[in-house]
Structures are given as structure tokens and as C-alpha cells.
Enzyme design. Structure first.
Site, mmCIF file in Angstrom:
data_model
loop_
_atom_site.group_PDB
_atom_site.id
_atom_site.type_symbol
_atom_site.label_atom_id
_atom_site.label_comp_id
_atom_site.label_asym_id
_atom_site.label_seq_id
_atom_site.Cartn_x
_atom_site.Cartn_y
_atom_site.Cartn_z
ATOM 1 C CE LYS A 191 -1.771 2.761 2.741
ATOM 2 N NZ LYS A 191 -1.590 3.989 2.036
ATOM 3 C CB THR A 246 6.398 6.957 16.303
ATOM 4 O OG1 THR A 246 7.900 7.030 16.018
ATOM 5 C CG2 THR A 246 6.364 6.274 17.906
ATOM 6 C CD GLU A 266 12.640 3.577 8.877
ATOM 7 O OE1 GLU A 266 12.445 4.579 9.699
ATOM 8 O OE2 GLU A 266 12.688 3.820 7.609
ATOM 9 C CB CYS A 300 12.956 8.059 8.854
ATOM 10 S SG CYS A 300 13.876 7.281 7.764
ATOM 11 C CD GLU A 400 9.900 12.319 12.345
ATOM 12 O OE1 GLU A 400 8.902 11.448 12.338
ATOM 13 O OE2 GLU A 400 11.185 11.506 11.709
#
Ligand code: NAI
Ligand code: MG
Length: 497
Positions: A191, A246, A266, A300, A400
């Protein structure tokens, strides 16, 4: 659509409207008939309509992948033949390199020089590396201490694998997921991210052209909350591999509970990049620029917390500011562009929201901090931004941001900076700049991160394991480490008496 100066119009891919999904070797519309629009973030204009997959399409795709797995057309194909198909796919990617690079840049916004020089060749490379592994998945013979027993292990595929990927490196993320899964004999439902489905779907056409059996790779574009969630919860999916936030990683894990599917994640990062005073500062400054501004900071591993020794702090900061001021913002498709737009309106709002929060909490910018003139650049652009006067506790130093925004933080001692660098929920990567071999190894040992780069940053290779500590996820991609994620070990005991 006309894009002058390119041969993009040679591609017939975008002329099909809507762009369909790949299930069981067929290109089909969504069961619901729904479509969604995918954008060119450089302009904010619609690029194509794409079939919008949902749970019914996921059901169909899982059934196709299950059939391809159980019939043995893929896991029982000889390893040599599996390897050849992966290699052939790499050849096809190279043959269509320019088209894929343009598709990637049009849909993601990233500068074309990086799509051409990085994303596409690295994608081909990934399939080649894993083509080689197909013939090398060996078990062991085990010297057990029970008489007359011959005991050995087999490395077998996990089965039907769901793979959910983000939009920051659409093609490379597809390759990181597909190549090892296929080399190990699994069948797949991929996906792609709703922001950037196009290059993965074009890859699906090349997979068909290469001659992969029907149902081995199924590609279902759609939204996370619908298609993604259905895949993550599906009772007939044996494993989910996920790259993304996350927050969603935790949802994936919860959804896996029903049938205890295997999960590898990840996730996000807030990576420290640490410059010691004995580093070659010219390279360190350039490295810090690459660490945060590459791919508009939508990486990332972005080196978003820049720790600089107090004695060289001012020098590094002015070097950084100077470099950032020379970066050329522009349309992704323009070969002169250094920094393209963010991927979407949502990311634009998220990143500018963080910039405002930073200012409100008392940090100051040495450069950037806003959007460029929107008449000249109507897409989702943000200026490269460097924050000074930052405290470790500030939101912009902890969360982040996933944009071209770096926070600079002075430090004095080795132990101090290691402790501050590790004070994060994340642990994906870290950078260290020094010419002192003792500091190199001290820091490499002290940093809680899945990757440590020394006097370099953002290096990736299909052969080198990659993945996170702490809430940056678990499981490793690439290298032989990823084979554990896509195989399971069967132990066979044979009584020879
Ligand atoms: P996201 O985690 O929501 O999306 C990533 C993928 O997960 C997409 O394919 C999406 O459709 C899917 N997804 C979303 N919700 C899902 C659900 N409930 N169940 C199953 N699949 C689901 O990330 P998003 O919203 O695009 O970006 C938000 C933030 O996440 C970024 O600002 C960044 O901080 C982080 N991120 C990190 C990435 C990384 O490389 N580690 C990549 C993308 C985003
Ligand atoms: Mg999301």
C-alpha cells in the site's frame, strides 16, 4: 499535461484515468468505484486520479497473494528463477529511469537531480542486491547432544506480507519492502502512501512486464485509515512491514494482535548530529546541511538536532546560514532546484506550525522561518530554516518536524553531549564529526541509535542494515539482517536410529 524540456509526455502512464490498482495480475478499479486525486506539490495542482482502495480491495488483494503463495508459483519457483526476475526488474527500472525519475519528482516534489541521481538508481540497485540473496537463503545443521539425531534448519518464507510505505521516498521505500520479501519467497500486498502512489504503480507495470506470476505482487493505493488499517488488521496476512510515523506504528502493532502477525516498524527520528571542534569544519558544515535539508528534511534520519561545540558554535552557525541562503528553492522538475516543496498541504501546515511554536517558545531563526513568495512558488514550499537560542526542552528540539528545519544546540563536554543526544524517545541515527579516533569510538558506542555516521551523513546501501532503537521501531531492513524479517526458521529432527 505538458512539461517542456522533458520526454515525460512519452509516458502513457498518466494518460489512463483513473490510474488503476494491481490485484492478481489485473489492473482494476476500486470495488467501490471511488477515486482520489494525487497532486503535484510543486504547483498544488492535480496530477492524476487514482483508484481508491478500501477493505474490499484489500480482501481481494490478500486472496490473490494467498493463492499465489499456496499454489507455490512463487515460493516454490527455483531460487535462481526468483533471482532472475528480480534482476530483470532492475534492468527494466533502468530502461525506464527517466520516466520513473520524473514521475517521482512530479508526485513528491523532490528535486529531479536527486530522483535521477539517487532514488531511481538506488531502487534498481536494491532489487539487484536482493536478486543475489534468493539463491543464498541457507539453513544450518545443528550438532545436538541427543544420540542419532540429525537436526537441521530451513529458512522458509513468512507467507503473505502486507507492506505500508510513506511518501518521502516512494520508489525506494517500495524497493526496500518488495525486494527482500520477494527474494525470500513471500507474496505481497503493497500500500503506497496516498500522497505519492504513482511511481509504485508504474513499478507494478514493470513487475508484470518482467514476468512475475500473477498475485505475487499486488498494489493497492488508498488512505491509511481505510486501506492501510484493513491490511494491518487482516486475519490472512502473516506479516506487516511498516515505515511511517511512530503514532501509526503503534496502531499497526495493535491491529496485529488479532492473528499475531509479525510486525517490523521503521518509524520516526530526531537524530543528533554532533560537531566537535577538532572536525574539519568545512566538511562538517556541508554535512550538516545535507543532513537536514536533503529531501526538504523529509527524511526519517534527518540530522535535526545539531549539537555544536561551544568553541566553534558561532563559526558553524554562520557557515550553515550562509550555505542555506544559497540553496535554490524551486519546482521539483527544474534541474537547478536544490530544495523542492514539502509533499502536501498537511505537511506544510505541520512544519510551519512547528516553526511558529519554536518562535513562541523563545528560539530565534538565523535564516528562514517562513514560506517563500507564494506567487513565485505556489506549491507547498518552506524556506530552509536554522534555529538558534534553543533549549533541549523546547518542542522543536524534541519532536520530529520532518521539514527543512534544524535546531542548533551548543555543548561543552563529550559525556554531556552523548547524554543530551540520547535524551529522546527516538533512536534512529546519529552523526559525529571529529578527527579524534578516540572520540569516534567513544561516541559510536555511547549513542543509542541504529546507525551512526562518522564524518559523513545519510549514507545508505542495500548491503548495510538499517533500523531503529527505542521508539524509532524494530526489525532491520537491508543487508542480511532483513532476511530475519521475511523468513521463519523451521527446525527438523530426524531420528537416524
Ligand atoms: P503516516 O504514518 O500517517 O503514514 C505513513 C503510511 O501509513 C501511509 O501509507 C499511510 O497511508 C499509512 N497509514 C496511516 N494511518 C494508518 C493506519 N491507521 N493504519 C494503517 N496504515 C496507516 O505518516 P504521515 O501522516 O504521512 O506523516 C506524519 C508524520 O509522520 C510526518 O510528519 C513524519 O514526522 C512522520 N513520518 C515518518 C516517516 C519515516 O520515514 N519514518 C515517513 C512519513 C512520515
Ligand atoms: Mg498520518
Amino acid at each position: 499535461m505538458t512539461i517542456t524540456g522533458t520526454d515525460f509526455t512519452e509516458s502513457t502512464f498518466l494518460r489512463q484515468q483513473p490510474v488503476k490498482m494491481l490485484i492478481g495480475g489485473q489492473w482494476v478499479e476500486a470495488a467501490s468505484g471511488k477515486t482520489f486525486e494525487t497532486m503535484n506539490p510543486s504547483t498544488g495542482q492535480v496530477l492524476a486520479k487514482v483508484a481508491e482502495g478500501d477493505s474490499e480491495d484489500i480482501d481481494r488483494a490478500v486472496a490473490a497473494a494467498r493463492k499465489a503463495f499456496e499454489s507455490g508459483v512463487w515460493p516454490k519457483l527455483t531460487p535462481s528463477q526468483r533471482g532472475r526476475l528480480l534482476w530483470k526488474l532492475a534492468d527494466l527500472i533502468e530502461q525506464h529511469a527517466e520516466e520513473l525519475a520524473q514521475l517521482e519528482t512530479l508526485n513528491n516534489g523532490k528535486p529531479i537531480k536527486y530522483s535521477r541521481g539517487g532514488d531511481v538508481p538506488l531502487t534498481a540497485d536494491h532489487f539487484r542486491y536482493f536478486a543475489g540473496w534468493a539463491t543464498k537463503l541457507e539453513g544450518d545443521t545443528i550438532p545436538v547432544s541427543i544420540p542419532n539425531m540429525f537436526t537441521y534448519t530451513l529458512r522458509e518464507p513468512v507467507g503473505v506480507v502486507g507492506q505500508i510505505i510513506p511518501w518521502n521516498f516512494p520508489l525506494q521505500m517500495a524497493a526496500w519492502k518488495l525486494a527482500p520479501a520477494l527474494a525470500c519467497g513471500n507474496t505481497v500486498i503493497l500500500k503506497p502512501a496516498e500522497q505519492t502512489p504513482l511511481s509504485a504503480l508504474r513499478l507494478g507495470e514493470l513487475i508484470g512486464e518482467a514476468g512475475f506470476p500473477d498475485g505475487v505482487v499486488n498494489i493497492v493505493p488508498g488512505f491509511g485509515e481505510t486501506a492501510g488499517a484493513a491490511l494491518a488488521a487482516h486475519p490472512d496476512v502473516d506479516k506487516i512491514a511498516f515505515t511511517g510515523s511512530t503514532e501509526v506504528g503503534k496502531l499497526i502493532l495493535q491491529a496485529s494482535v488479532g492473528n499475531l502477525k509479525k510486525v517490523t516498524l521503521e518509524l520516526g527520528g530526531k537524530s543528533p548530529n554532533i560537531i566537535f571542534p577538532d572536525a574539519d569544519l568545512k566538511f562538517a558544515i556541508r554535512g550538516a546541511i545535507n543532513a537536514i535539508f536533503f529531501n526538504q528534511g523529509q527524511v526519517c534520519t534527518a540530522g535535526s538536532r545539531l549539537f555544536v561545540h561551544k568553541s566553534v558554535y558561532d563559526q558553524v552557525l554562520s557557515g550553515l546560514t550562509d550555505y542555506a541562503s544559497k540553496m535554490k528553492l524551486g519546482m521539483g522538475i527544474d534541474p537547478a532546484t536544490d530544495l523542492g516543496p514539502l509533499v502536501s498541504q498537511e505537511q506544510l501546515e505541520r512544519v510551519t506550525g512547528y516553526i511558529e511554536t519554536g518562535k513562541r517558545e523563545g528560539a530565534t531563526t538565523t535564516i528562514g522561518g517562513s514560506r517563500p513568495d507564494s506567487e513565485q512558488l505556489p506549491g507547498y514550499f518552506v524556506q530552509p530554516t536554522v534555529f538558534d537560542n534553543v533549549k533541549d526542552e523546547m518542542t522543536i528540539a524534541r519532536e520530529e518536524i520532518f521539514g527543512p528545519v534544524v535546531v542548533a544546540l551548543p555543548f561543552e563536554e563529550v559525556e554531556e553531549v552523548a547524554a543530551r543526544a540520547n535524551k529522546s524517545i527516538y533512536g534512529l541515527s546519529a552523526g559525529v564529526w571529529t578527527n579524534d579516533v578516540k572520540k569516534v569510538h567513544k561516541m559510536a558506542a555511547a549513542l543509542k541509535a541504529g546507525v551512526v555516521w562518522v564524518n559523513t551523513y545519510n549514507q545508505f546501501d542495500a548491503a548495510a542494515p538499517f533500523g531503529g532503537y527505542k521508539q524509532s521501531g524494530y526489525g532491520r531492513e537491508m543487508g542480511h539482517a532483513v532476511l530475519d524479517a521475511y523468513t521463519q526458521i523451521k527446525t527438523v529432527w530426524v531420528n537416524l536410529r
